[in-house]
Write a protein that holds these residues in place. Sequence first.
Motif, PDB file in Angstrom:
ATOM      1  N   ARG A  70       0.827  -1.205   0.000  1.00 40.73           N
ATOM      2  CA  ARG A  70       0.000   0.000   0.000  1.00 40.73           C
ATOM      3  C   ARG A  70       0.870   1.268   0.000  1.00 40.73           C
ATOM      4  N   VAL A  71       0.423   2.268  -0.759  1.00 36.35           N
ATOM      5  CA  VAL A  71       1.048   3.590  -0.778  1.00 36.35           C
ATOM      6  C   VAL A  71      -0.006   4.574  -0.293  1.00 36.35           C
ATOM      7  N   ARG A  72       0.200   5.096   0.920  1.00 37.69           N
ATOM      8  CA  ARG A  72      -0.791   5.980   1.535  1.00 37.69           C
ATOM      9  C   ARG A  72      -0.096   7.175   2.162  1.00 37.69           C
ATOM     10  N   ALA A  73      -0.774   8.325   2.106  1.00 43.93           N
ATOM     11  CA  ALA A  73      -0.181   9.557   2.630  1.00 43.93           C
ATOM     12  C   ALA A  73       0.117   9.452   4.117  1.00 43.93           C
ATOM     13  N   GLU A  74      -0.703   8.726   4.874  1.00 40.27           N
ATOM     14  CA  GLU A  74      -0.481   8.654   6.319  1.00 40.27           C
ATOM     15  C   GLU A  74       0.801   7.921   6.681  1.00 40.27           C
ATOM     16  N   TYR A  75       1.362   7.149   5.747  1.00 42.03           N
ATOM     17  CA  TYR A  75       2.617   6.461   6.021  1.00 42.03           C
ATOM     18  C   TYR A  75       3.823   7.399   5.922  1.00 42.03           C
ATOM     19  N   ASP A  76       3.638   8.598   5.345  1.00 45.90           N
ATOM     20  CA  ASP A  76       4.768   9.502   5.153  1.00 45.90           C
ATOM     21  C   ASP A  76       5.323  10.038   6.477  1.00 45.90           C
ATOM     22  N   ASP A  77       4.487  10.115   7.489  1.00 42.37           N
ATOM     23  CA  ASP A  77       4.905  10.634   8.793  1.00 42.37           C
ATOM     24  C   ASP A  77       5.034   9.466   9.762  1.00 42.37           C
ATOM     25  N   ARG A  78       6.228   9.214  10.269  1.00 41.38           N
ATOM     26  CA  ARG A  78       6.465   8.070  11.155  1.00 41.38           C
ATOM     27  C   ARG A  78       7.331   8.536  12.331  1.00 41.38           C
ATOM     28  N   PRO A  79       6.717   9.080  13.373  1.00 38.15           N
ATOM     29  CA  PRO A  79       7.480   9.673  14.473  1.00 38.15           C
ATOM     30  C   PRO A  79       8.505   8.731  15.095  1.00 38.15           C
ATOM     31  N   ALA A  80       8.185   7.451  15.202  1.00 39.29           N
ATOM     32  CA  ALA A  80       9.138   6.527  15.820  1.00 39.29           C
ATOM     33  C   ALA A  80      10.434   6.454  15.022  1.00 39.29           C
ATOM     34  N   THR A  81      10.325   6.444  13.714  1.00 39.75           N
ATOM     35  CA  THR A  81      11.525   6.420  12.877  1.00 39.75           C
ATOM     36  C   THR A  81      12.268   7.749  12.948  1.00 39.75           C
ATOM     37  N   HIS A  82      11.534   8.854  12.931  1.00 40.48           N
ATOM     38  CA  HIS A  82      12.193  10.153  13.033  1.00 40.48           C
ATOM     39  C   HIS A  82      12.952  10.288  14.362  1.00 40.48           C
ATOM     40  N   ALA A  83      12.376   9.800  15.452  1.00 42.97           N
ATOM     41  CA  ALA A  83      13.066   9.845  16.743  1.00 42.97           C
ATOM     42  C   ALA A  83      14.322   8.978  16.718  1.00 42.97           C
ATOM     43  N   LYS A  84      14.208   7.819  16.108  1.00 38.17           N
ATOM     44  CA  LYS A  84      15.372   6.932  15.991  1.00 38.17           C
ATOM     45  C   LYS A  84      16.488   7.609  15.189  1.00 38.17           C
ATOM     46  N   LEU A  85      16.103   8.241  14.066  1.00 37.79           N
ATOM     47  CA  LEU A  85      17.094   8.929  13.245  1.00 37.79           C
ATOM     48  C   LEU A  85      17.751  10.072  14.012  1.00 37.79           C
ATOM     49  N   ALA A  86      16.965  10.800  14.791  1.00 34.30           N
ATOM     50  CA  ALA A  86      17.540  11.889  15.582  1.00 34.30           C
ATOM     51  C   ALA A  86      18.586  11.365  16.557  1.00 34.30           C
ATOM     52  N   GLY A  87      18.285  10.261  17.234  1.00 41.24           N
ATOM     53  CA  GLY A  87      19.256   9.674  18.143  1.00 41.24           C
ATOM     54  C   GLY A  87      20.530   9.267  17.442  1.00 41.24           C
ATOM     55  N   HIS A  88      20.395   8.639  16.276  1.00 37.73           N
ATOM     56  CA  HIS A  88      21.573   8.228  15.509  1.00 37.73           C
ATOM     57  C   HIS A  88      22.406   9.440  15.078  1.00 37.73           C
ATOM     58  N   PHE A  89      21.724  10.522  14.718  1.00 38.42           N
ATOM     59  CA  PHE A  89      22.429  11.732  14.279  1.00 38.42           C
ATOM     60  C   PHE A  89      23.357  12.256  15.383  1.00 38.42           C
ATOM     61  N   PHE A  90      22.855  12.342  16.608  1.00 40.75           N
ATOM     62  CA  PHE A  90      23.660  12.918  17.681  1.00 40.75           C
ATOM     63  C   PHE A  90      24.734  11.951  18.174  1.00 40.75           C
ATOM     64  N   ILE A  91      24.559  10.658  17.953  1.00 41.89           N
ATOM     65  CA  ILE A  91      25.650   9.716  18.219  1.00 41.89           C
ATOM     66  C   ILE A  91      26.774   9.927  17.210  1.00 41.89           C
TER      67      ILE A  91
END
Length: 470
Positions: free
Chosen positions: A325-346
């Motif tokens: 499925r390709v749906r607009a609601e999948y574009d925003d994924r806070p859990a992944t964004h938080a994970k990426l933020a943590g990786h960035f500061f490491i």
Amino acid sequence: MQLRSDWTTALADAQPVPYWLDDPGRPRPEPALTGAESCDLLVVGGGYSGLWTALLAKERDPGRDVVLVEGREVGWAASGRNGGFCAASLTHGLANGLARWPGEIHKLEELGARNLDAIESAVARHHLDCDFERTGEIDLATEPHQLQELTAWHAESRRHGLAEDVEYLDADAVRAEVDSPTFLGGLYDRRGVAVLNPAKLVWGLKRACRRLGVRVYEHTPALTLKPYGAGMAVRTPYGTVRARTVALGTNVFPNLLRRVRSYTVPVYDYALMTEPLTDDQLASVGWRGRQGLADSANQFHYFRLSADNRVLWGGYDAVHHYGGRVRAEYDDRPATHAKLAGHFFICFPQLAGVRFTHAWGGAIDTCSRFSAFFGTAHQGRVAYAAGYTGLGVGATRFGAEVMLDLLAGERTERTELEMVRRKPLPFPPEPFAWTGIALTKWSLARADAHGGRRNLWLRTLDRFGLGFDS
């Protein structure tokens, strides 16, 4: 990984829209098609694939009558929200190409280098204001086993007479280029990658197409494709286009040719963009060469500087939803964004306190060999290209050349390639596709955590040439 509050606080003001598309200079869309049109070539899709096809068709034959239709606005999907890495590779990396097409890898590398040069030339010729920088890219090792793999691969590629412009950097050398305590070494490809503003490239290509006489219709989805006399007819919500030939550049979205759909699946990719770095912040990182960067884990990160010295940081999670499925609601994924933020500061602890201004995601198409495939239908009157798997910023121009060659019925150095003549294996129906992809993702994460050791599932995929290699 335990997420610290200061890491997630950095996301507090992030807008859930692609940074590149959040631009006050964004052009207004062209009107939708109403009524009947006819043309020599109809291009379906207003991303890179379709725009390059339309532009090159007019450059090859200025008298050719070309129409392009786009379901929403040009560049609204993957072409306008990607990381902006424009690579010479046509094969998703030299290792993948050498494993799959050892007999023609030198030709593929040559064609890829020429394709990137042609993009740079087009940027200048058509005045495409897209922040194009031929910076190169460093593939980084952040774990000891990755360093061993990179050094072994560098030696092997040299034995094959490949990657002659790729330089090995040890920990001190790589940290002199970009400073992170996580970097253990890297391979620096100085000419094979450019970085650019992906949305501005799309908008520039649209302007160039229109200047050459291409008729562009936005908010005009193609609904059906059927033979009509000696050509084809495409129905849209408010009209019809009749064309001698049709090029399909819809990629992640359902192909008008139903039999092509099983060859791709949508995978969601996510990214962050920081606020502009201050001079002191940028000096703490170095990065004077402004190279594109990517680590070499199976679940990898890609990162680069924008023209105004923001850091784009993306990748790691690649999410496939059941049923494709390709749906607009999948574009925003806070859990992944938080994970990426943590990786960035490491990766960059010296940038503590930097805020993210944008956090977004979206679907790209992938196929089982991780590089584009091509074909024709309806007695050669329809051509298609799909499956770019993240290489679309650069490789779509090559794909456009292939589609135009195929529609012309020409034998060229491109159409003679095994890569062009043969397709990847299709994906199985659900639930097998979702189960296989989920198992593969789990196995890749496990390999990253256990010194790169690939389990039986990954070794089986390797044996049958089903991609998913690091």
